[in-house]
Design an enzyme around this catalytic site. Structure first.
Site, PDB file in Angstrom:
ATOM      1  CE  LYS A  10      -9.641  -9.753  10.718  1.00  0.00           C
ATOM      2  NZ  LYS A  10      -9.615  -9.344   9.304  1.00  0.00           N
ATOM      3  NE  ARG A  66     -11.913 -10.031   4.265  1.00  0.00           N
ATOM      4  CZ  ARG A  66     -13.022 -10.756   4.370  1.00  0.00           C
ATOM      5  NH1 ARG A  66     -14.010 -10.346   5.117  1.00  0.00           N
ATOM      6  NH2 ARG A  66     -13.147 -11.913   3.730  1.00  0.00           N
ATOM      7  CD  GLU A  67      -2.589  -9.303   9.200  1.00  0.00           C
ATOM      8  OE1 GLU A  67      -2.611  -9.605  10.400  1.00  0.00           O
ATOM      9  OE2 GLU A  67      -1.842  -8.424   8.736  1.00  0.00           O
ATOM     10  CG  ASN A  85      -7.443  -0.091   4.179  1.00  0.00           C
ATOM     11  OD1 ASN A  85      -8.266  -0.956   3.918  1.00  0.00           O
ATOM     12  ND2 ASN A  85      -6.172  -0.352   4.363  1.00  0.00           N
ATOM     13  CB  THR A 140      -0.900  -0.020   1.259  1.00  0.00           C
ATOM     14  OG1 THR A 140      -1.642  -1.245   1.254  1.00  0.00           O
ATOM     15  CG2 THR A 140      -1.844   1.165   1.283  1.00  0.00           C
ATOM     16  CB  CYS A 171      -3.969  -2.078   7.079  1.00  0.00           C
ATOM     17  SG  CYS A 171      -2.949  -3.342   6.298  1.00  0.00           S
TER      18      CYS A 171
END
Ligand SMILES: NC(=O)c1ccc[n+]([C@@H]2O[C@H](COP(=O)([O-])OP(=O)(O)OC[C@H]3O[C@@H](n4cnc5c(N)ncnc54)[C@H](O)[C@@H]3O)[C@@H](O)[C@H]2O)c1
Length: 449
Positions: free
Chosen positions: A338, A159-160, A213, A123, A278
């Site tokens: 998360k 997405r992790e 994002n 990114t 991120c």
């Protein structure tokens, strides 16, 4: 095709192993020799569901190799991806890893006759690929971007926690390209995917990742501002209000008589704030980008400010209900940013834990995956538990730091017996659907007393 990927972190390795599984020959390059050796042995160096299998498979079939050397794999490759880190440095993007990776790739292109496409997957702020990257490549190779080598920008949206699945079923593959030839050659690595593949300019490709994002971070801060208002309003519960907001057909359409609940709704929920590797850095980088251009990014500034305040706000809420953390024994369940990942970078649960310690709490932590990794974050400031019940043993308060699904399978009667107190502070509101042991008092966020 032959593909070299410089930077073998969450993005580089998932992409590399995913492309190898599609039949390409991929070499994942990293400075970190331990990481490279693990991949060579068929082992994923970090946790990501499904990654172990595709790394082992690629290594066994010989389609996935790893190296600390840039020159060899780049010389052999048709396409080179740059997937190094773009961390925050004092509120703006640090492009040093990008610049040095581009220089090393450029040096390897110097004596190479075959046309090669270099693509940025990291990114990066708009203007980086046709700026820092292009200049470093041209300087080190002595060649010209366009006629001599291709240049693309291919933002990553994985997405992790579901990165392998996101690679396998992408919503879109965005291809920013310097010219049609680069787009055509680069696009071949994704030939097997049947999804929208917009070919756009390098800067638009860079920008779409930030816009994406920034939108998600905005929704989270919006929800947390609504939560803060409800917390100040006796009788109000933001979860109930947001459930009703979600029923708007523009948010959850009814298709063939069935209500569809899009994933975006999970961002319109109260929490202890956004985190991870991120959102915080990308919002900061976009704000700095705006400042540099004389644009007043008032909304993004507020998104960031709301997030910065949130941890302290939810802890104030908890203390108003259960008394000060000072002197209390606290069992924290969940530390990752998360569920589904072992990544602790900028985790709201880590910030929450640090602030509980600062407020004088005596903390024991447990995470289903990352308890050991957390030793780097907390050192000897906390006790590390072997399991959830061990973490809450003798605790006055149990704090839910991360919404791991494991908590719904916990024996909550055993939690009650293990604790000396009876408060469960649900900082992610993830126990909402559960009926806990009647002896426990759940303190939720987003609700007025
Ligand atoms: N992690 C995510 O969920 C995610 C999602 C989308 C986009 N991104 C973006 O992708 C990029 C990479 O993110 P990540 O989480 O995979 O990073 P990471 O920190 O996990 O991995 C980066 C890797 O690059 C290696 N590296 C740095 N410079 C190098 C060089 N010159 N040569 C070889 N190796 C080098 C580092 O050793 C490290 O292993 C960032 O720009 C990030 O913003 C990340």
């Amino acid at each position: 095709m032959k593909i070299a990927i410089v930077g073998t972190g969450y993005v580089g390795l998932v992409t590399g192993a995913g492309l190898a599984a599609l039949g390409h020959h991929v070499t994942c390059i990293d400075k970190d020799a331990t990481r490279v050796a693990k991949i060579a042995a068929g082992l994923a160096p970090f946790f990501e569901p499904g990654l172990d299998e595709i790394v082992a498979d690629g290594a066994a079939k010989g389609t996935l190799a790893s190296s600390t050397d840039v020159a060899g794999p780049v010389t052999a490759a048709d396409v080179v991806l740059i997937a190094v880190g773009t961390p925050d440095h004092e509120g703006r993007i640090d492009l040093s890893q990008i610049e040095s990776a581009a220089s090393e790739i450029g040096a390897a292109l110097r004596d190479k006759a075959a046309y090669t496409v270099v693509a940025v997957k990291s990114t990066v702020i708009p203007g980086t690929t046709d700026g820092v990257v292009l200049h470093a490549l041209e300087r080190a190779s002595g060649k010209k971007a366009g006629p001599d080598f291709g240049l693309c920008m291919n933002p990553e949206f994985l997405r992790e926690g579901s990165a392998v699945e996101d690679f396998t079923k992408p919503d879109r593959i965005v291809i920013g390209a310097i010219d049609p030839r680069a787009a055509e050659v680069f696009g071949r690595i994704y030939a097997k995917f049947d999804c929208p593949k917009p070919v756009i300019s390098l800067r638009n490709a860079e920008f779409c990742k930030y816009a994406s994002n920034a939108l998600l971070a905005t929704l989270i801060s919006f929800s947390n501002e609504m939560a803060a208002l409800c917390e100040a309003t006796p009788g109000a519960d933001v979860e109930v209000a947001l459930d009703c907001v979600h029923l708007d057909r523009r948010l959850s359409p009814v298709i063939d008589g069935q209500r569809v609940k899009p994933g975006i709704l999970s961002y319109i929920r109260p929490s202890s704030g956004y985190g991870g590797s991120c959102f915080p850095k990308d919002v900061a980088a976009l704000r700095a980008f705006a400042r540099d251009r004389g644009v007043d990014a008032e909304l993004l500034n507020a998104v960031s400010a709301v997030n910065d305040r949130r941890t302290a706000a939810v802890l104030d809420l908890a203390e108003a209900r259960i008394g000060a953390f000072k002197g209390k024994r606290v069992g924290v369940l969940g530390l990752t940013f998360k569920s589904g990942t072992d990544d602790l970078r900028h985790s709201p649960a880590v910030t929450l834990t640090e602030q509980i310690i600062d407020r004088g709490g005596h903390v024991t932590v447990y995470d289903p995956i990352a308890t050991e990794i957390a030793r780097n974050a907390f050192g000897d400031k906390v006790r590390y538990a072997a399991g959830a019940l061990d973490a809450v043993n003798g605790a006055d308060v149990t704090v839910i730091g991360t919404a791991w699904p494991e908590w719904s399978a916990l024996n909550w009667a055993a939690v009650k017996s293990a604790m000396r107190g009876n408060f469960v502070f649900d900082a992610r509101n993830s126990l909402r659907a559960l009926s806990l042991d009647p002896g426990l008092v759940r303190i939720q966020i987003g609700a007025g007393a």
